[in-house]
Enzyme design. Sequence first.
Site, PDB file in Angstrom:
ATOM      1  N   GLU A 188       0.865  -1.181   0.000  1.00 55.58           N
ATOM      2  CA  GLU A 188       0.000   0.000   0.000  1.00 55.58           C
ATOM      3  C   GLU A 188       0.906   1.236   0.000  1.00 55.58           C
ATOM      4  OE1 GLU A 188      -3.292   1.828   3.050  1.00 55.58           O
ATOM      5  OE2 GLU A 188      -2.990  -0.352   3.073  1.00 55.58           O
TER       6      GLU A 188
ATOM      7  N   ASP B 183      -5.615   9.544   8.522  1.00 57.33           N
ATOM      8  CA  ASP B 183      -4.287   9.080   8.933  1.00 57.33           C
ATOM      9  C   ASP B 183      -3.998   9.357  10.405  1.00 57.33           C
ATOM     10  OD1 ASP B 183      -3.935   8.355   6.330  1.00 57.33           O
ATOM     11  OD2 ASP B 183      -2.649  10.039   5.787  1.00 57.33           O
TER      12      ASP B 183
END
EC number: 4.2.1.20
Length: 242
Positions: free
Chosen positions: A31, A42
């Site tokens: 990823e 995030d």
Amino acid sequence: MTKLFIPYIMGDKDLIENATLLSENGADIIEIGVPFSDPVADGPVIMEAGQQAIKQGITIDYIFEQLEKHGNQIKCQYVLMTYYNIICHYGEQAFFEKCRDTGVYGLIIPDLPFELSQRLKQQFSHYGVKIISLVAMTTDDKRIKEIVSHAEGFIYTVTMNATTGQNGAFHPELKRKIESIKAIANVPVVAGFGIRTPQHVADIKEVADGIVIGSEIVKRFKSNTREEIIKYLQSIQQTLNN
């Protein structure tokens, strides 16, 4: 069935070097994070890595350029984790075309509503780029069925604070949720939430078809030697498929 190991790295100046190392040490899919100025999904470690990449001048164009030139060094599939704003700004069709041309297997778009993901799939499926479905542990069963019925590539189950205590055991309810998703899914169901240690891996692999490790990998690339990183990757891989 072999369990999938999906490590995450930030797309930065070391992108190809880091991705190559991962692909040579057990990664099944990598990823690659595309740095973005407002990364709402995030955690602090990945957010900081993204900010550093932006300071380095990294853009989606740079990432595509590197994958175009050196992607053949990466010996496994790779997906991009990007926010929809980047795709929109680039131009949807141009973005999917570039993904196809640079060998991108799929896209993880954390801020993309389900309905919009369906439009993108219908419009750009001929490019062969998968749109990976995300399922939060808070998603209700009706919505899960809808998401799972349209899933491609793999399903990424996401949650926060999923561990109980210090022993790395995951909450029983979380495991039941993953099992219920697997029962109706036609693609692998992987888990990605606070997985850091072989102990975490040993616990969650009993139910999940694979694991995503993000922040821990990013931290280790920042502070560990190459040998230490390889040793860590081997410990994860051995635990995952033991």
